[in-house]
Write a protein that holds these residues in place. Structure first.
Motif, PDB file in Angstrom:
ATOM      1  N   THR A 166      -0.458   3.564 -14.934  1.00 38.54           N
ATOM      2  CA  THR A 166       0.028   3.801 -13.583  1.00 38.54           C
ATOM      3  C   THR A 166       0.751   2.539 -13.128  1.00 38.54           C
ATOM      4  O   THR A 166       0.231   1.443 -13.282  1.00 38.54           O
ATOM      5  CB  THR A 166      -1.141   4.138 -12.639  1.00 38.54           C
ATOM      6  OG1 THR A 166      -1.782   5.319 -13.134  1.00 38.54           O
ATOM      7  CG2 THR A 166      -0.664   4.383 -11.226  1.00 38.54           C
TER       8      THR A 166
ATOM      9  N   GLY B 153      -6.715  11.558 -10.175  1.00 41.97           N
ATOM     10  CA  GLY B 153      -6.582  12.935  -9.720  1.00 41.97           C
ATOM     11  C   GLY B 153      -7.285  13.221  -8.410  1.00 41.97           C
ATOM     12  O   GLY B 153      -7.414  14.375  -8.006  1.00 41.97           O
ATOM     13  N   SER B 154      -7.753  12.178  -7.737  1.00 45.91           N
ATOM     14  CA  SER B 154      -8.436  12.355  -6.454  1.00 45.91           C
ATOM     15  C   SER B 154      -7.420  12.495  -5.326  1.00 45.91           C
ATOM     16  O   SER B 154      -6.372  11.856  -5.360  1.00 45.91           O
ATOM     17  CB  SER B 154      -9.325  11.140  -6.157  1.00 45.91           C
ATOM     18  OG  SER B 154     -10.278  10.962  -7.174  1.00 45.91           O
ATOM     19  N   PRO B 155      -7.751  13.291  -4.325  1.00 40.50           N
ATOM     20  CA  PRO B 155      -6.837  13.401  -3.187  1.00 40.50           C
ATOM     21  C   PRO B 155      -6.822  12.073  -2.426  1.00 40.50           C
ATOM     22  O   PRO B 155      -7.860  11.444  -2.250  1.00 40.50           O
ATOM     23  CB  PRO B 155      -7.434  14.530  -2.341  1.00 40.50           C
ATOM     24  CG  PRO B 155      -8.858  14.639  -2.778  1.00 40.50           C
ATOM     25  CD  PRO B 155      -8.929  14.128  -4.181  1.00 40.50           C
TER      26      PRO B 155
ATOM     27  N   VAL C   4       4.228   5.155  -9.376  1.00 37.03           N
ATOM     28  CA  VAL C   4       3.758   5.810  -8.158  1.00 37.03           C
ATOM     29  C   VAL C   4       4.716   5.522  -7.012  1.00 37.03           C
ATOM     30  O   VAL C   4       5.088   6.410  -6.254  1.00 37.03           O
ATOM     31  CB  VAL C   4       2.336   5.321  -7.806  1.00 37.03           C
ATOM     32  CG1 VAL C   4       1.903   5.821  -6.445  1.00 37.03           C
ATOM     33  CG2 VAL C   4       1.336   5.752  -8.869  1.00 37.03           C
TER      34      VAL C   4
ATOM     35  N   LEU D 280       6.856   6.238  -1.853  1.00 41.63           N
ATOM     36  CA  LEU D 280       6.466   7.016  -3.032  1.00 41.63           C
ATOM     37  C   LEU D 280       7.682   7.472  -3.817  1.00 41.63           C
ATOM     38  O   LEU D 280       8.750   7.711  -3.239  1.00 41.63           O
ATOM     39  CB  LEU D 280       5.634   8.227  -2.615  1.00 41.63           C
ATOM     40  CG  LEU D 280       4.326   7.914  -1.900  1.00 41.63           C
ATOM     41  CD1 LEU D 280       3.656   9.211  -1.480  1.00 41.63           C
ATOM     42  CD2 LEU D 280       3.399   7.083  -2.759  1.00 41.63           C
TER      43      LEU D 280
ATOM     44  N   VAL E 285      -4.631   8.380  -7.248  1.00 39.45           N
ATOM     45  CA  VAL E 285      -3.664   9.284  -7.860  1.00 39.45           C
ATOM     46  C   VAL E 285      -3.902   9.361  -9.362  1.00 39.45           C
ATOM     47  O   VAL E 285      -3.892  10.439  -9.949  1.00 39.45           O
ATOM     48  CB  VAL E 285      -2.211   8.815  -7.556  1.00 39.45           C
ATOM     49  CG1 VAL E 285      -1.207   9.539  -8.427  1.00 39.45           C
ATOM     50  CG2 VAL E 285      -1.894   9.013  -6.085  1.00 39.45           C
ATOM     51  N   ARG E 286      -4.161   8.208  -9.979  1.00 39.69           N
ATOM     52  CA  ARG E 286      -4.413   8.152 -11.423  1.00 39.69           C
ATOM     53  C   ARG E 286      -5.608   9.018 -11.808  1.00 39.69           C
ATOM     54  O   ARG E 286      -5.590   9.706 -12.818  1.00 39.69           O
ATOM     55  CB  ARG E 286      -4.639   6.703 -11.861  1.00 39.69           C
ATOM     56  CG  ARG E 286      -4.957   6.562 -13.336  1.00 39.69           C
ATOM     57  CD  ARG E 286      -5.136   5.090 -13.735  1.00 39.69           C
ATOM     58  NE  ARG E 286      -5.507   4.948 -15.123  1.00 39.69           N
ATOM     59  CZ  ARG E 286      -4.641   4.994 -16.139  1.00 39.69           C
ATOM     60  NH1 ARG E 286      -3.359   5.187 -15.903  1.00 39.69           N
ATOM     61  NH2 ARG E 286      -5.057   4.860 -17.378  1.00 39.69           N
TER      62      ARG E 286
ATOM     63  N   LYS F 285      -4.390   9.751   0.745  1.00 36.24           N
ATOM     64  CA  LYS F 285      -3.270   9.667   1.686  1.00 36.24           C
ATOM     65  C   LYS F 285      -2.585   8.328   1.446  1.00 36.24           C
ATOM     66  O   LYS F 285      -3.229   7.280   1.461  1.00 36.24           O
ATOM     67  CB  LYS F 285      -3.786   9.761   3.120  1.00 36.24           C
ATOM     68  CG  LYS F 285      -2.675   9.814   4.144  1.00 36.24           C
ATOM     69  CD  LYS F 285      -3.253  10.085   5.529  1.00 36.24           C
ATOM     70  CE  LYS F 285      -2.170  10.358   6.528  1.00 36.24           C
ATOM     71  NZ  LYS F 285      -1.625   9.192   7.140  1.00 36.24           N
ATOM     72  N   ALA F 286      -1.277   8.378   1.230  1.00 33.66           N
ATOM     73  CA  ALA F 286      -0.512   7.166   0.958  1.00 33.66           C
ATOM     74  C   ALA F 286      -0.426   6.309   2.205  1.00 33.66           C
ATOM     75  O   ALA F 286      -0.224   6.817   3.302  1.00 33.66           O
ATOM     76  CB  ALA F 286       0.885   7.513   0.466  1.00 33.66           C
TER      77      ALA F 286
ATOM     78  N   TYR G 280      -4.773   3.641  -3.419  1.00 33.45           N
ATOM     79  CA  TYR G 280      -4.037   4.894  -3.491  1.00 33.45           C
ATOM     80  C   TYR G 280      -3.569   5.175  -4.921  1.00 33.45           C
ATOM     81  O   TYR G 280      -3.756   6.283  -5.435  1.00 33.45           O
ATOM     82  CB  TYR G 280      -2.827   4.864  -2.543  1.00 33.45           C
ATOM     83  CG  TYR G 280      -1.962   6.093  -2.683  1.00 33.45           C
ATOM     84  CD1 TYR G 280      -2.335   7.287  -2.079  1.00 33.45           C
ATOM     85  CD2 TYR G 280      -0.813   6.066  -3.454  1.00 33.45           C
ATOM     86  CE1 TYR G 280      -1.553   8.435  -2.230  1.00 33.45           C
ATOM     87  CE2 TYR G 280      -0.025   7.207  -3.610  1.00 33.45           C
ATOM     88  CZ  TYR G 280      -0.408   8.384  -2.999  1.00 33.45           C
ATOM     89  OH  TYR G 280       0.347   9.518  -3.168  1.00 33.45           O
ATOM     90  N   ALA G 281      -2.979   4.176  -5.569  1.00 33.40           N
ATOM     91  CA  ALA G 281      -2.468   4.358  -6.937  1.00 33.40           C
ATOM     92  C   ALA G 281      -3.589   4.737  -7.899  1.00 33.40           C
ATOM     93  O   ALA G 281      -3.410   5.603  -8.766  1.00 33.40           O
ATOM     94  CB  ALA G 281      -1.769   3.091  -7.418  1.00 33.40           C
TER      95      ALA G 281
END
Length: 132
Positions: A75, A119-121, A94, A130, A116-117, A123-124, A112-113
């Motif tokens: 990532t 797979g969890s929800p 990302v 992005l 995302v890696r 908020k940026a 956040y990154a």
């Protein structure tokens, strides 16, 4: 969740500050690479996330490093004073945060990154541009 993170940054004070922030968050810094040849030495290591500046000691090699790491499953999060140089982004990245940064910006962008890696929800944060 502890992650293995590579810092690609040629300004040593900035790199050491990033390393300090990451350690406080409980992450392991795999290394600090100030240029493409040094970064290549880490390409075969297990890395979860790479924080990458664009302009390094050997020129504008950050995008190439990011693309290589991103294509191998790392990532990528760019940290640069020149985000426009990334255009619409680099495959596998990302997004980008703009320097100068502070501890809160780095902490929330890294969190956040990594979310995302995994797979969890998530908020940026508002200052993270992005890609994709």
């Amino acid at each position: 969740m502890s992650a293995r993170i590579l810092i690609v940054e040629d300004e040593m004070l900035v790199a050491l500050e990033l390393q300090s922030i990451l350690r406080e968050l409980g992450h392991e810094t795999v290394g600090i690479a100030p240029d493409l040849p040094t970064a290549q030495g880490y390409f075969n290591q297990e890395i979860d996330l790479a924080l990458i500046d664009l302009n390094l000691r050997d020129g504008l090699t950050g995008p190439e490093i990011g693309a290589t790491l991103g294509s191998s499953g790392v990532t990528v999060l760019f940290v640069t004073a020149n985000p426009r140089l990334l255009g619409k982004g680099i495959a596998g990245a990302v997004g980008v945060i703009t320097k100068p940064t502070d501890e809160e910006m780095v902490c929330s962008a890294v969190s956040y990154a990594l979310a995302v890696r995994s797979g969890s929800p998530a908020k940026a944060p508002p200052y993270l541009r992005l890609f994709g």
